[in-house]
Design an enzyme around this catalytic site. Structure first.
Site, PDB file in Angstrom:
ATOM      1  CG  ASP A 140      -1.904  -1.124   1.243  1.00  9.62           C
ATOM      2  OD1 ASP A 140      -2.466  -1.415   0.184  1.00  9.62           O
ATOM      3  OD2 ASP A 140      -2.128  -1.722   2.313  1.00  9.62           O
ATOM      4  CG  ASP A 154     -11.539  -1.457  -0.531  1.00  7.08           C
ATOM      5  OD1 ASP A 154     -10.806  -2.457  -0.544  1.00  7.08           O
ATOM      6  OD2 ASP A 154     -11.176  -0.335  -0.943  1.00  7.08           O
TER       7      ASP A 154
END
Length: 252
Positions: free
Chosen positions: A11, A130
């Protein structure tokens, strides 16, 4: 029998690898180029690079950093973040990506999945989702988990598959960064519903969590970040334990 895949995830924010809990409270986890090289050497099966603020900041993925990472690895490389059109995907393919991951842009414009699959092939398109348990339902969130939608996650995953997604990268926001284990109940529901590979993401804290997610859900791959970045789990050790549980993995 196909080998189960172990996938570290970078990330990336402002050129650095970061990690948080439930998508917030980010802390530095190192240089993405160094980490990528390390994972390639350790025997990771693939690598995922997510430019986590590109969509929120309305900019494109950092192509130069992607190129630098791609030069360090010899494993399949998936890039996500800020991909809104064919040209974005094309630039990342030329920078060294093997696959691209689309999330918010796909929800806002589902036909983007059809276009990407047609332009590059189904195997090139990963749809990242998500999800968070909200009011008794699993709901899709956008912009790095900042914006809830009205889409139920399972419905969206099935639509993505129909439109040409080659894989689903499913991240449980409730489990993300908690190190309390993957959301195995919901992962099994999703994996049983689709015929394309599912990558489990969110919640890995120890080796047993990887054993559990493969045994309980039969997903194709498990993705994690902090446990790998901070050296809490080494990929060769993880693969040894998985083999001891008769879970097929690629040799290191």
């Amino acid at each position: 029998m196909l080998s189960k895949r172990i996938i570290p995830c970078l990330d990336v924010k402002d050129g650095r690898t970061v990690k948080g809990v439930n998508f917030v409270d980010l802390r530095d986890a190192g240089d993405p180029v160094e980490l990528a090289w390390n994972y390639s050497q350790q025997g990771a099966d693939e690598l995922v690079f997510l430019d986590i603020t590109a969509t929120h900041e309305r900019r494109k993925t950092m192509v130069e950093l992607v190129k630098a990472v791609a030069r360090q690895i010899n494993i399949p490389f998936t890039i996500g973040g800020g991909i809104n059109e064919i040209a974005d995907a094309d630039a990342l393919l030329n920078a060294g990506a093997d696959k691209i991951s689309i999330n918010s842009a796909a929800v806002r414009n589902p036909e983007l999945i059809d276009e990407m699959a047609k332009a590059f092939g189904v195997q090139f398109v990963v749809v990242a989702v998500d999800t968070r348990h909200t009011d008794g339902k699993n709901i899709v969130y956008l912009n790095g988990g900042r914006i809830p939608t009205e889409k139920e996650t399972l419905h969206w995953v099935l639509e993505a598959e129909c439109r040409g997604a080659g894989e689903i990268l499913l991240t449980s926001m409730d489990h993300d960064g908690t190190k309390a284990g993957f959301d195995n109940d919901f992962l099994k529901i999703v994996n049983d519903a689709v015929s394309i590979p599912v990558i489990a993401s969110g919640g890995a804290g120890n080796v047993q969590h990887f054993v559990d997610v493969f045994e309980k859900t039969n997903v194709d791959a498990a993705l994690a970040a902090s446990v790998f970045h901070y050296g809490e789990i080494l990929i060769p050790d993880l693969k040894r334990v998985l083999k001891q549980h008769n879970i097929e993995v690629r040799e290191i």
